[in-house]
Scaffold this motif. Structure first.
Motif, PDB file in Angstrom:
ATOM      1  N   SER A 118       0.862  -1.186   0.000  1.00 48.86           N
ATOM      2  CA  SER A 118       0.000   0.000   0.000  1.00 48.86           C
ATOM      3  C   SER A 118       0.898   1.236   0.000  1.00 48.86           C
ATOM      4  O   SER A 118       2.074   1.177   0.364  1.00 48.86           O
ATOM      5  CB  SER A 118      -0.921  -0.003   1.223  1.00 48.86           C
ATOM      6  OG  SER A 118      -0.163  -0.012   2.418  1.00 48.86           O
ATOM      7  N   TYR A 119       0.339   2.358  -0.419  1.00 49.25           N
ATOM      8  CA  TYR A 119       1.109   3.591  -0.528  1.00 49.25           C
ATOM      9  C   TYR A 119       0.327   4.748   0.116  1.00 49.25           C
ATOM     10  O   TYR A 119      -0.888   4.856  -0.060  1.00 49.25           O
ATOM     11  CB  TYR A 119       1.389   3.939  -1.993  1.00 49.25           C
ATOM     12  CG  TYR A 119       2.247   2.925  -2.713  1.00 49.25           C
ATOM     13  CD1 TYR A 119       3.630   3.013  -2.678  1.00 49.25           C
ATOM     14  CD2 TYR A 119       1.666   1.873  -3.417  1.00 49.25           C
ATOM     15  CE1 TYR A 119       4.427   2.079  -3.339  1.00 49.25           C
ATOM     16  CE2 TYR A 119       2.448   0.940  -4.081  1.00 49.25           C
ATOM     17  CZ  TYR A 119       3.829   1.046  -4.039  1.00 49.25           C
ATOM     18  OH  TYR A 119       4.610   0.115  -4.688  1.00 49.25           O
ATOM     19  N   ALA A 120       1.055   5.585   0.836  1.00 51.63           N
ATOM     20  CA  ALA A 120       0.492   6.813   1.400  1.00 51.63           C
ATOM     21  C   ALA A 120       0.945   7.979   0.528  1.00 51.63           C
ATOM     22  O   ALA A 120       2.149   8.195   0.344  1.00 51.63           O
ATOM     23  CB  ALA A 120       0.953   7.014   2.834  1.00 51.63           C
ATOM     24  N   ILE A 121      -0.017   8.719  -0.022  1.00 48.21           N
ATOM     25  CA  ILE A 121       0.299   9.767  -0.990  1.00 48.21           C
ATOM     26  C   ILE A 121      -0.218  11.122  -0.507  1.00 48.21           C
ATOM     27  O   ILE A 121      -1.397  11.268  -0.174  1.00 48.21           O
ATOM     28  CB  ILE A 121      -0.320   9.441  -2.364  1.00 48.21           C
ATOM     29  CG1 ILE A 121       0.215   8.098  -2.873  1.00 48.21           C
ATOM     30  CG2 ILE A 121      -0.032  10.548  -3.367  1.00 48.21           C
ATOM     31  CD1 ILE A 121      -0.388   7.656  -4.173  1.00 48.21           C
ATOM     32  N   GLU A 122       0.683  12.094  -0.465  1.00 48.61           N
ATOM     33  CA  GLU A 122       0.326  13.477  -0.180  1.00 48.61           C
ATOM     34  C   GLU A 122       0.531  14.293  -1.456  1.00 48.61           C
ATOM     35  O   GLU A 122       1.600  14.245  -2.059  1.00 48.61           O
ATOM     36  CB  GLU A 122       1.207  14.053   0.934  1.00 48.61           C
ATOM     37  CG  GLU A 122       0.960  15.540   1.191  1.00 48.61           C
ATOM     38  CD  GLU A 122       2.019  16.166   2.071  1.00 48.61           C
ATOM     39  OE1 GLU A 122       1.999  17.403   2.249  1.00 48.61           O
ATOM     40  OE2 GLU A 122       2.898  15.427   2.579  1.00 48.61           O
ATOM     41  N   VAL A 123      -0.488  15.019  -1.885  1.00 48.87           N
ATOM     42  CA  VAL A 123      -0.409  15.815  -3.101  1.00 48.87           C
ATOM     43  C   VAL A 123      -0.190  17.281  -2.725  1.00 48.87           C
ATOM     44  O   VAL A 123      -0.998  17.879  -2.019  1.00 48.87           O
ATOM     45  CB  VAL A 123      -1.690  15.676  -3.948  1.00 48.87           C
ATOM     46  CG1 VAL A 123      -1.583  16.532  -5.211  1.00 48.87           C
ATOM     47  CG2 VAL A 123      -1.928  14.219  -4.325  1.00 48.87           C
ATOM     48  N   ARG A 124       0.911  17.845  -3.206  1.00 49.81           N
ATOM     49  CA  ARG A 124       1.243  19.239  -2.892  1.00 49.81           C
ATOM     50  C   ARG A 124       0.887  20.190  -4.028  1.00 49.81           C
ATOM     51  O   ARG A 124       0.647  21.374  -3.794  1.00 49.81           O
ATOM     52  CB  ARG A 124       2.734  19.342  -2.565  1.00 49.81           C
ATOM     53  CG  ARG A 124       3.121  18.586  -1.300  1.00 49.81           C
ATOM     54  CD  ARG A 124       4.610  18.680  -1.016  1.00 49.81           C
ATOM     55  NE  ARG A 124       4.955  18.050   0.259  1.00 49.81           N
ATOM     56  CZ  ARG A 124       6.202  17.897   0.706  1.00 49.81           C
ATOM     57  NH1 ARG A 124       7.229  18.336  -0.035  1.00 49.81           N
ATOM     58  NH2 ARG A 124       6.429  17.311   1.870  1.00 49.81           N
ATOM     59  N   ALA A 125       0.883  19.718  -5.259  1.00 53.63           N
ATOM     60  CA  ALA A 125       0.509  20.562  -6.395  1.00 53.63           C
ATOM     61  C   ALA A 125       0.077  19.666  -7.549  1.00 53.63           C
ATOM     62  O   ALA A 125       0.646  18.588  -7.752  1.00 53.63           O
ATOM     63  CB  ALA A 125       1.677  21.449  -6.829  1.00 53.63           C
ATOM     64  N   LEU A 126      -0.936  20.093  -8.281  1.00 54.14           N
ATOM     65  CA  LEU A 126      -1.408  19.352  -9.444  1.00 54.14           C
ATOM     66  C   LEU A 126      -0.703  19.849 -10.696  1.00 54.14           C
ATOM     67  O   LEU A 126      -0.318  21.017 -10.794  1.00 54.14           O
ATOM     68  CB  LEU A 126      -2.921  19.530  -9.615  1.00 54.14           C
ATOM     69  CG  LEU A 126      -3.820  18.931  -8.528  1.00 54.14           C
ATOM     70  CD1 LEU A 126      -5.273  19.271  -8.824  1.00 54.14           C
ATOM     71  CD2 LEU A 126      -3.632  17.426  -8.426  1.00 54.14           C
ATOM     72  N   ALA A 127      -0.527  18.950 -11.640  1.00 54.43           N
ATOM     73  CA  ALA A 127       0.013  19.348 -12.934  1.00 54.43           C
ATOM     74  C   ALA A 127      -1.010  20.252 -13.624  1.00 54.43           C
ATOM     75  O   ALA A 127      -2.210  20.004 -13.570  1.00 54.43           O
ATOM     76  CB  ALA A 127       0.302  18.127 -13.791  1.00 54.43           C
ATOM     77  N   SER A 128      -0.526  21.302 -14.275  1.00 56.17           N
ATOM     78  CA  SER A 128      -1.433  22.271 -14.900  1.00 56.17           C
ATOM     79  C   SER A 128      -1.034  22.517 -16.340  1.00 56.17           C
ATOM     80  O   SER A 128       0.137  22.358 -16.717  1.00 56.17           O
ATOM     81  CB  SER A 128      -1.436  23.585 -14.120  1.00 56.17           C
ATOM     82  OG  SER A 128      -0.134  24.129 -14.060  1.00 56.17           O
ATOM     83  N   PRO A 129      -1.981  22.914 -17.185  1.00 58.26           N
ATOM     84  CA  PRO A 129      -1.690  23.177 -18.594  1.00 58.26           C
ATOM     85  C   PRO A 129      -1.174  24.586 -18.815  1.00 58.26           C
ATOM     86  O   PRO A 129      -1.203  25.428 -17.906  1.00 58.26           O
ATOM     87  CB  PRO A 129      -3.061  23.001 -19.255  1.00 58.26           C
ATOM     88  CG  PRO A 129      -4.023  23.477 -18.194  1.00 58.26           C
ATOM     89  CD  PRO A 129      -3.422  23.030 -16.882  1.00 58.26           C
TER      90      PRO A 129
END
Length: 435
Positions: A118-129
């Protein structure tokens, strides 16, 4: 050259209108499988009568939709574990503790299930166009003189020229809407839209890349210029679409304490999970845990996906049926196929409806699996899925079976030649508008 352009038009129309959004590994075939398909076509047409097809547009659209719908259902079933009986419907299902942060799909093989971490994921910024937001201009005015204008868009190492006319009666809004349609129809990886001010008096043309992130260290994804325009220039500066208003950016996230980045919000992790980043973690350090569901939950999820795919196919066949097609005949065939498994399916909460669709009682389904050996209830579903696989293969080989046609002559039994190319009438329909 004209024939090549016509062929390109047909190919592009087919891809943009009917092709699947994603490519499945089941779209690839071995030589032996292709040989088997050819032999099936030969056998199917050897004793088939000669007939005249009704080739009006509604019949053509129905045949193409039917073939693609059958392929879609076939791939849906195959994706739930594989094509072998031991693998069918045994696909493991991934879960996320917070879908608002990240969602996941398991893409590993069945034999790897016991070793998947299993993996614990923290998202700090999304990819943007990349975004080029044009200047807001008075909607009902136009200061460019009437002429034929052009500009170039460079994207993915390709250059595309767009030409358009501005007439005396055009306004900023009408020109921006014209360019928005022109760019969107081109399908080059840029989405165009007309933005409007709060009071509605001003409008602007907004260009956004469908791709995200910075690949290869580049600070842009596309550029717009009319410096080398073949027609009148000046429209890029006037509309303000040549300047980047938002740079593309990579996704930034932390997986099990290790910082990582990606140029897209959709990517694979360790050839095990297919992840989609949906939002930024609300607080620093907050994570979403990606893991596998237990066997009962996975089985229930697979059955739901099977039913959803089946119902989508039935509804599409009914919606696209016309007086020139046999859509109702196809639905009757599918209903009879399903009815043969009615008793077994009902034991696990799958109920047949009058319109040919199936409903699933998830609580009854889970209870059936939890109260005993899962092999018996699963055998009903697997037999049903295998029958659907055979039926979709039959439909894919000969979608013209469900289009009205006139019998011209019956062949002499046992004294005829194989006619493997009769089914080319199906593919030929896509060229009717160009030949």
């Amino acid at each position: 050259m004209a024939n090549m352009m016509a062929l390109n038009n047909v190919y592009n129309h087919y891809l943009t209108t009917y092709s699947r959004g994603t490519v499945s590994k089941y779209d690839a075939h071995k030589k032996s499988e292709l040989r088997g398909i050819y032999n099936s076509i030969v056998k199917m047409n050897k004793e088939a009568p000669l007939y005249l097809l009704n080739v009006d547009r509604s019949s053509q659209a129905f045949a193409v939709d039917l073939k693609e719908g059958a392929r879609e259902l076939h791939h849906t079933i195959a994706s739930l574990g594989g094509l072998e009986d031991d693998e069918l419907l045994n696909k493991k299902v991934a879960s996320s503790s917070n879908e608002n942060i990240v969602s996941a799909q398991y893409i590993g093989s069945a034999e790897d299930n016991a070793t998947v971490p299993s993996y614990a994921i923290e998202v700090r910024a999304l990819a943007s166009p990349q975004v080029n937001h044009g200047s807001f201009l008075p909607a009902d005015e136009m200061k460019l003189p009437a002429d034929t204008y052009s500009f170039d868009i460079n994207i993915n190492n390709m250059s595309y020229e767009f030409q358009y006319n501005i007439t005396e009666s055009d306004t900023n809004r009408s020109v921006q809407e014209k360019l928005s349609r022109l760019i969107n129809r081109a399908g080059i990886g840029i989405e165009a839209a007309v933005a409007e001010s709060a009071d509605g008096t001003q409008t602007a043309l907004r260009l956004s890349s469908t791709a995200t992130g910075t690949v290869g260290g580049r600070d842009h994804i596309f550029s717009v210029s009319d410096h080398r325009s073949s027609k009148a220039s000046g429209s890029v500066d006037y509309l303000g679409i040549g300047e980047i208003t938002r740079q593309p950016a990579n996704a930034e996230f932390v997986i099990n304490g290790i910082e990582r980045s990606a140029y897209s919000n959709h990517f694979t992790l360790e050839k095990t999970y297919e992840l989609n980043l949906n939002g930024i973690s609300p607080t620093e350090g907050e994570t979403a845990t990606i893991s596998l569901k237990n066997d009962i939950e996975s089985l229930s999820e697979n059955i739901s996906q099977l039913v959803n795919g089946y119902n989508s196919f039935i509804k599409a066949a009914g919606n696209n049926a016309t007086d020139q097609t046999k859509g109702s005949s196809l639905i009757d065939e599918m209903r009879r196929l399903s009815y043969a498994y009615k008793d077994g399916l009902s034991r696990i909460g799958m109920e047949l409806q009058d319109d040919g669709t199936i409903t699933v009682d998830k609580s009854a389904c889970s209870e059936a699996f939890e109260n005993g050996d899962v092999r018996e209830p699963m055998s009903y579903v697997k037999d049903f899925a295998n029958s659907l696989m055979r039926k979709t293969s039959q439909i894919s080989l000969n979608p013209m079976q469900y289009v009205n046609k006139t019998i011209v002559a019956y062949k002499n039994p046992g004294r005829n030649f194989a006619t493997p190319y009769i089914t080319s009438a199906y593919s030929g329909m896509m060229f009717n508008s160009y030949c």
